[in-house]
Design a protein around this motif. Structure first.
Motif, PDB file in Angstrom:
ATOM      1  N   ALA A  58       0.824  -1.216   0.000  1.00 13.78           N
ATOM      2  CA  ALA A  58       0.000   0.000   0.000  1.00 13.78           C
ATOM      3  C   ALA A  58       0.857   1.265   0.000  1.00 13.78           C
ATOM      4  CB  ALA A  58      -0.930   0.006   1.213  1.00 13.78           C
ATOM      5  N   LEU A  59       2.111   1.163   0.445  1.00 14.18           N
ATOM      6  CA  LEU A  59       3.001   2.324   0.413  1.00 14.18           C
ATOM      7  C   LEU A  59       3.077   2.934  -0.984  1.00 14.18           C
ATOM      8  CD1 LEU A  59       6.168   1.466   2.544  1.00 14.18           C
ATOM      9  CD2 LEU A  59       4.657   3.437   2.833  1.00 14.18           C
ATOM     10  N   LEU A  60       3.059   2.087  -2.003  1.00 17.86           N
ATOM     11  CA  LEU A  60       3.176   2.560  -3.386  1.00 17.86           C
ATOM     12  C   LEU A  60       1.931   3.288  -3.851  1.00 17.86           C
ATOM     13  CD1 LEU A  60       4.855  -0.615  -4.933  1.00 17.86           C
ATOM     14  CD2 LEU A  60       5.954   1.587  -4.471  1.00 17.86           C
ATOM     15  N   GLU A  61       0.811   3.091  -3.129  1.00 15.79           N
ATOM     16  CA  GLU A  61      -0.463   3.670  -3.549  1.00 15.79           C
ATOM     17  C   GLU A  61      -0.818   4.956  -2.813  1.00 15.79           C
ATOM     18  OE1 GLU A  61      -1.738   2.312  -6.172  1.00 15.79           O
ATOM     19  OE2 GLU A  61      -0.217   0.732  -6.075  1.00 15.79           O
ATOM     20  N   VAL A  62      -0.032   5.326  -1.814  1.00 17.81           N
ATOM     21  CA  VAL A  62      -0.318   6.541  -1.053  1.00 17.81           C
ATOM     22  C   VAL A  62      -0.079   7.765  -1.936  1.00 17.81           C
ATOM     23  CG1 VAL A  62       0.349   7.947   0.935  1.00 17.81           C
ATOM     24  CG2 VAL A  62       0.238   5.451   1.146  1.00 17.81           C
ATOM     25  N   ARG A  63      -1.043   8.666  -1.949  1.00 18.35           N
ATOM     26  CA  ARG A  63      -0.954   9.872  -2.775  1.00 18.35           C
ATOM     27  C   ARG A  63      -0.859  11.147  -1.945  1.00 18.35           C
ATOM     28  NH1 ARG A  63       0.434   6.692  -5.582  1.00 18.35           N
ATOM     29  NH2 ARG A  63      -0.402   5.873  -7.535  1.00 18.35           N
ATOM     30  N   ALA A  64      -1.147  11.061  -0.653  1.00 17.60           N
ATOM     31  CA  ALA A  64      -1.160  12.258   0.190  1.00 17.60           C
ATOM     32  C   ALA A  64       0.256  12.626   0.621  1.00 17.60           C
ATOM     33  CB  ALA A  64      -2.022  12.017   1.421  1.00 17.60           C
ATOM     34  N   PRO A  65       0.590  13.917   0.709  1.00 22.34           N
ATOM     35  CA  PRO A  65       1.880  14.343   1.263  1.00 22.34           C
ATOM     36  C   PRO A  65       2.085  13.731   2.642  1.00 22.34           C
ATOM     37  CG  PRO A  65       0.695  16.211   0.348  1.00 22.34           C
ATOM     38  CD  PRO A  65      -0.257  15.063   0.336  1.00 22.34           C
ATOM     39  N   THR A  66       3.294  13.238   2.893  1.00 13.70           N
ATOM     40  CA  THR A  66       3.575  12.482   4.115  1.00 13.70           C
ATOM     41  C   THR A  66       4.839  13.006   4.780  1.00 13.70           C
ATOM     42  OG1 THR A  66       2.548  10.495   3.171  1.00 13.70           O
ATOM     43  CG2 THR A  66       4.032  10.169   5.047  1.00 13.70           C
ATOM     44  N   MET A  67       4.813  13.080   6.115  1.00 14.63           N
ATOM     45  CA  MET A  67       6.009  13.438   6.872  1.00 14.63           C
ATOM     46  C   MET A  67       6.259  12.383   7.935  1.00 14.63           C
ATOM     47  SD  MET A  67       7.157  16.927   8.858  1.00 14.63           S
ATOM     48  CE  MET A  67       5.849  16.899  10.078  1.00 14.63           C
ATOM     49  N   PHE A  68       7.509  11.904   8.002  1.00 17.26           N
ATOM     50  CA  PHE A  68       7.934  10.938   9.013  1.00 17.26           C
ATOM     51  C   PHE A  68       8.724  11.670  10.097  1.00 17.26           C
ATOM     52  CE2 PHE A  68       7.857   8.336   5.058  1.00 17.26           C
ATOM     53  CZ  PHE A  68       6.852   7.460   5.423  1.00 17.26           C
ATOM     54  N   LEU A  69       8.261  11.563  11.341  1.00 20.39           N
ATOM     55  CA  LEU A  69       8.963  12.117  12.501  1.00 20.39           C
ATOM     56  C   LEU A  69       9.558  10.963  13.290  1.00 20.39           C
ATOM     57  CD1 LEU A  69       6.195  14.650  13.563  1.00 20.39           C
ATOM     58  CD2 LEU A  69       8.429  15.264  12.666  1.00 20.39           C
ATOM     59  N   VAL A  70      10.880  10.979  13.453  1.00 16.52           N
ATOM     60  CA  VAL A  70      11.569   9.864  14.100  1.00 16.52           C
ATOM     61  C   VAL A  70      12.602  10.412  15.080  1.00 16.52           C
ATOM     62  CG1 VAL A  70      12.823   7.700  13.740  1.00 16.52           C
ATOM     63  CG2 VAL A  70      11.343   8.589  11.930  1.00 16.52           C
ATOM     64  N   ARG A 127       6.052   6.600  -3.926  1.00 14.97           N
ATOM     65  CA  ARG A 127       6.084   7.289  -5.213  1.00 14.97           C
ATOM     66  C   ARG A 127       5.973   8.801  -5.058  1.00 14.97           C
ATOM     67  NH1 ARG A 127       2.031   2.956  -8.152  1.00 14.97           N
ATOM     68  NH2 ARG A 127       3.640   1.459  -8.772  1.00 14.97           N
ATOM     69  N   ILE A 128       5.425   9.229  -3.931  1.00 15.32           N
ATOM     70  CA  ILE A 128       5.336  10.659  -3.669  1.00 15.32           C
ATOM     71  C   ILE A 128       6.622  11.122  -2.987  1.00 15.32           C
ATOM     72  CG2 ILE A 128       2.821  10.657  -3.426  1.00 15.32           C
ATOM     73  CD1 ILE A 128       3.399  10.808  -0.346  1.00 15.32           C
ATOM     74  N   SER A 129       6.790  12.417  -2.878  1.00 14.45           N
ATOM     75  CA  SER A 129       7.947  12.968  -2.183  1.00 14.45           C
ATOM     76  C   SER A 129       7.592  13.121  -0.707  1.00 14.45           C
ATOM     77  CB  SER A 129       8.337  14.323  -2.785  1.00 14.45           C
ATOM     78  OG  SER A 129       9.436  14.868  -2.092  1.00 14.45           O
ATOM     79  N   ALA A 130       8.070  12.194   0.113  1.00 14.83           N
ATOM     80  CA  ALA A 130       7.793  12.233   1.551  1.00 14.83           C
ATOM     81  C   ALA A 130       8.928  12.945   2.274  1.00 14.83           C
ATOM     82  CB  ALA A 130       7.623  10.820   2.089  1.00 14.83           C
ATOM     83  N   GLU A 131       8.606  13.585   3.391  1.00 14.63           N
ATOM     84  CA  GLU A 131       9.590  14.322   4.174  1.00 14.63           C
ATOM     85  C   GLU A 131       9.979  13.525   5.416  1.00 14.63           C
ATOM     86  OE1 GLU A 131       8.571  18.371   5.063  1.00 14.63           O
ATOM     87  OE2 GLU A 131       7.379  18.584   3.240  1.00 14.63           O
ATOM     88  N   MET A 132      11.201  13.740   5.869  1.00 13.77           N
ATOM     89  CA  MET A 132      11.683  13.120   7.092  1.00 13.77           C
ATOM     90  C   MET A 132      12.179  14.202   8.034  1.00 13.77           C
ATOM     91  SD  MET A 132      12.646  10.094   8.615  1.00 13.77           S
ATOM     92  CE  MET A 132      13.293   8.869   7.468  1.00 13.77           C
ATOM     93  N   ARG A 133      11.776  14.132   9.305  1.00 10.44           N
ATOM     94  CA  ARG A 133      12.283  15.026  10.336  1.00 10.44           C
ATOM     95  C   ARG A 133      12.825  14.166  11.479  1.00 10.44           C
ATOM     96  NH1 ARG A 133      11.498  18.060   6.814  1.00 10.44           N
ATOM     97  NH2 ARG A 133      10.355  20.044   6.782  1.00 10.44           N
TER      98      ARG A 133
END
Length: 224
Positions: free
Chosen positions: A148-160, A179-185
């Motif tokens: 399902a990761l490949l099907e996500v279309r919404a902007p995403t941010m990972f906080l770790v 497939r989208i440009s996800a952000e990491m913080r």
């Protein structure tokens, strides 16, 4: 900011889930929480993030993804908290409920996931791409979302947390898979539960700012 809270009993897939809905007077959007195995709708970690979101004008829906009876079983077996299929179906049910519930039906919608709940949130976002506008993950397990990761279309941010090495690696792998440009913080000095002084406050601020940028840019001037 004026707001009101209601306790909800939300029917999802033949079960009723306990939820708390907080609505400001003029909501900028609705954030649905998908908590992880160590949290509930009442957890202090979720409450800190929800409070910050309220300051930014967002409504929040915090619901337990397991019934009280299921939580008793899970406390003995530990099986249901990682059943991403079941949890994702319930997050999807919460999304559908919010879209049918008159006070929230017209609101743009985002998902805030934590720990194992992130996998469920990502699966739900892939299943409801027309509904979910943004996703934030706190110390999450995005790998549990599988294909399902490949099907996500919404902007995403990972906080770790900086010290959460294994989860940091899993999040980086997921970010590179999407497939989208996800952000990491990366939160400096923080461990998995962000229990260090100020760590959760930083998580809350990052999450609120991300949702504001992707869901409600028009409210920025109202807060200044």
């Amino acid at each position: 900011m004026t707001s009101w809270r209601t306790e909800e009993r939300i029917e999802v897939g033949g079960v009723r889930l306990n939820g708390d809905l907080c609505l400001p007077e003029h909501p900028a959007g609705l954030i649905v929480f998908a908590h992880g195995s160590s949290d509930s709708r009442l957890s202090p970690r979720n409450q800190i993030v929800a409070t910050e979101l309220h300051e930014y004008g967002f409504a929040t829906l915090l619901a337990d993804l397991l019934t009280p009876e299921e939580e008793l079983v899970d406390a003995r077996t530990g099986q249901m908290r990682t059943d991403v299929g079941v949890l994702a179906d319930r997050v999807i049910g919460l999304i559908d409920w919010a879209r049918d519930n008159p006070p929230t039906a017209a609101l743009t919608l985002g998902l805030f996931g934590a720990s194992t709940g992130v996998g469920a949130a990502l699966v739900a976002a892939a299943a409801r791409p027309e509904a979910v506008r943004a996703i934030v993950s706190r110390g999450g397990r995005p790998d549990l979302a599988g294909p399902a990761l490949l099907e996500v279309r919404a902007p995403t941010m990972f906080l770790v947390g900086e010290k959460d090495i294994e989860v940091l690696d899993l999040n980086e792998q997921a970010r590179n898979t999407m497939r989208i440009s996800a952000e990491m913080r990366v939160i400096a000095g923080a461990s998995h539960l962000f229990s260090e002084p100020g760590a959760l406050d930083q998580v809350a601020e990052e999450a609120a700012g991300f949702f504001q940028s992707h869901m409600a840019p028009e409210i920025h001037h109202l807060l200044n």
